[in-house]
Design a protein around this motif. Structure first.
Motif, PDB file in Angstrom:
ATOM      1  N   HIS A 139       0.816  -1.214   0.000  1.00 22.96           N
ATOM      2  CA  HIS A 139       0.000   0.000   0.000  1.00 22.96           C
ATOM      3  C   HIS A 139       0.848   1.261   0.000  1.00 22.96           C
ATOM      4  CE1 HIS A 139       1.069  -0.733   4.160  1.00 22.96           C
ATOM      5  NE2 HIS A 139       0.766   0.520   4.448  1.00 22.96           N
ATOM      6  N   MET A 140       2.167   1.112  -0.030  1.00 26.34           N
ATOM      7  CA  MET A 140       3.068   2.256   0.014  1.00 26.34           C
ATOM      8  C   MET A 140       3.773   2.447  -1.323  1.00 26.34           C
ATOM      9  SD  MET A 140       5.007   1.979   3.691  1.00 26.34           S
ATOM     10  CE  MET A 140       4.116   1.956   5.251  1.00 26.34           C
ATOM     11  N   THR A 141       4.229   3.670  -1.542  1.00 22.92           N
ATOM     12  CA  THR A 141       5.033   3.973  -2.726  1.00 22.92           C
ATOM     13  C   THR A 141       6.477   3.526  -2.496  1.00 22.92           C
ATOM     14  OG1 THR A 141       5.673   6.158  -1.932  1.00 22.92           O
ATOM     15  CG2 THR A 141       3.605   6.006  -3.180  1.00 22.92           C
ATOM     16  N   VAL A 142       7.286   3.685  -3.541  1.00 18.22           N
ATOM     17  CA  VAL A 142       8.700   3.343  -3.433  1.00 18.22           C
ATOM     18  C   VAL A 142       9.358   4.138  -2.313  1.00 18.22           C
ATOM     19  CG1 VAL A 142      10.935   3.518  -4.597  1.00 18.22           C
ATOM     20  CG2 VAL A 142       8.943   2.634  -5.832  1.00 18.22           C
ATOM     21  N   ALA A 143       9.170   5.459  -2.341  1.00 20.80           N
ATOM     22  CA  ALA A 143       9.805   6.318  -1.341  1.00 20.80           C
ATOM     23  C   ALA A 143       9.313   6.006   0.067  1.00 20.80           C
ATOM     24  CB  ALA A 143       9.558   7.783  -1.677  1.00 20.80           C
ATOM     25  N   GLN A 144       8.031   5.723   0.208  1.00 20.22           N
ATOM     26  CA  GLN A 144       7.486   5.420   1.529  1.00 20.22           C
ATOM     27  C   GLN A 144       8.045   4.116   2.087  1.00 20.22           C
ATOM     28  OE1 GLN A 144       3.335   5.550   0.482  1.00 20.22           O
ATOM     29  NE2 GLN A 144       3.080   7.699   1.092  1.00 20.22           N
TER      30      GLN A 144
END
Length: 415
Positions: A139-144
């Motif tokens: 559920h998170m982006t790459v950066a997250q």
């Protein structure tokens, strides 16, 4: 049960019962990240990462009457890249899980530098870890995903952004900050996992077959990238694989395990060119194994009778005392074999029948049947060509083959 208690008492059991259940796998990994973060709130050194040594002393792990790892002692130098290599069931992953703190040894100790961490839970070891199945947060982006360990450690937002950006450049993910990890390729997801494991600058990085789920071309590409990143960061890396090519291309040192014990450790060249046992010779790289008995032996080399009065040459493995009549295994690599026109058999030259040949680009693979019905393979350079006739003579320099005493009259390949 409190989360900290779960880490201390239950995480090893959870790992033993993953059974490819990704939900359970992610749950364990989330707990691992949280626990690591809460025990290492601050990151004091924002400079170059510094690796520390890992010293494993007499590590033994038993499950009931079964010994999975048997008295392994190993020192991993600070800043080095060491690979645990072995077949399934050799104990390599159990040993790695012991270093991580997920498995406590039945006997033995583990030191990080001069600190005994044997009984410490994972959250107090300050290690980075990369798994085969990535364990990313979908559920998170790459950066997250990459920022998660820093957030849990209480690092300020002002510090997190440049750290994440720096790590994304290092692993080749520049410009993918906001991309969902579910939209990435397998290779890109593994880069995210690697960046997340390194962003908080751990002195030790553990990797458990991290490239096993990727195709051959992507594996080869990431092998060089991971090695370069490890050298840039300076962290100490302990890597687990069953892939010999992977181990040889990436490692400063390889530790070959079999049945829970170390068979040999050394550089790639040492493991390949001077194997310490028939198992190592057969497991690492391609090899032809001929079984026979000693006809003559001297400090310079041996003559081995392989049946049908055929004599072949080889050098004995260092430390072995071989006498006439001893049963042995002779190992010779396919690329060390030469084929020529048929000739009368003399010691060191044996007749053979070419069965097939295949052009592989960098070599020609030829299968040859010997008079004792043993089939061997030879790899010839294309520019050297191949014999024009089906009947050939097979030979090799005695320094190119190694003779091993057989264990209890049987091959030592672990079959």
């Amino acid at each position: 049960m409190a989360e900290a208690d779960l880490i201390d008492t239950g995480i090893s059991t959870l790992f033993l019962h993953l059974n490819n259940n990704l939900l359970t796998y992610r749950r364990v990994f989330v707990i691992f990240l949280l626990s690591e973060a809460r025990s290492n709130r601050a990151i004091s050194d924002r400079g170059v990462m510094t690796g520390i040594s890992v010293d494993i002393r007499g590590f033994t792990k038993e499950y009931g009457n079964m010994t999975v790892v048997d008295g392994v002692s190993l020192n991993v130098a600070a800043g080095s890249f060491v690979t645990l290599l072995g077949p399934s069931g050799s104990g390599k992953s159990t040993l790695l899980m012991g270093v991580a703190g997920f498995t406590r040894p039945t006997r033995g100790n583990i030191f990080f530098g001069d600190r005994d961490v044997t009984v410490l839970p994972p959250r107090q070891r300050n290690i980075g870890m990369v798994f085969q199945n990535y364990a990313l947060f979908p559920h998170m982006t790459v950066a997250q995903n990459i920022a998660f360990p820093l957030i849990q450690r209480g690092v300020s937002k002002a510090e997190i952004a440049p750290e994440v950006s720096k790590m994304m450049r290092l692993v080749g993910l520049r410009g993918m900050d906001d991309r969902p990890v579910t939209k990435l390729s397998g290779g890109q997801q593994q880069r995210v996992a690697l960046a997340r494991a390194l962003v908080f600058r751990p002195p030790i990085l553990l990797m458990d077959e991290p490239l096993g789920a990727l195709d051959k071309k992507m594996r080869e590409h990431l092998q060089s990238e991971i090695k370069e990143i490890q050298q840039v960061t300076g962290t100490t890396a302990l890597f687990v694989t069953h892939d010999q090519d992977e181990a040889m291309s990436m490692s400063d040192r390889i530790v070959v395990l079999n049945h829970g014990r170390i068979e040999q450790q050394g550089t790639s060249a040492e493991i390949y060119d001077t194997p310490a046992s028939a198992f190592v010779a057969d497991f690492v790289g391609e090899a032809n194994m001929l079984q026979g008995s000693i006809a003559e032996s001297s400090p310079q080399g041996c003559l081995v009778e392989i049946g049908h009065n055929l004599l072949v040459c080889g050098k004995s493995v260092p430390g072995a005392v071989l006498e006439k009549g001893d049963t042995v295994d002779l190992i010779v690599r396919p690329n060390r074999i030469s084929l020529g026109p048929e000739r009368e058999p003399v010691p060191g030259f044996i007749p053979g029948e070419m069965l097939s040949s295949a052009y592989l680009g960098e070599s020609i693979l030829i299968r040859v049947r010997l008079p004792n019905d043993k089939i061997i393979t030879a790899k010839l350079k294309p520019e050297a060509g191949q014999p024009d006739t089906q009947r050939v003579s097979v030979t090799w320099d005695y320094n190119s083959s190694t003779v091993f005493p057989r264990r209890n009259g049987a091959s030592s390949r672990g079959e």
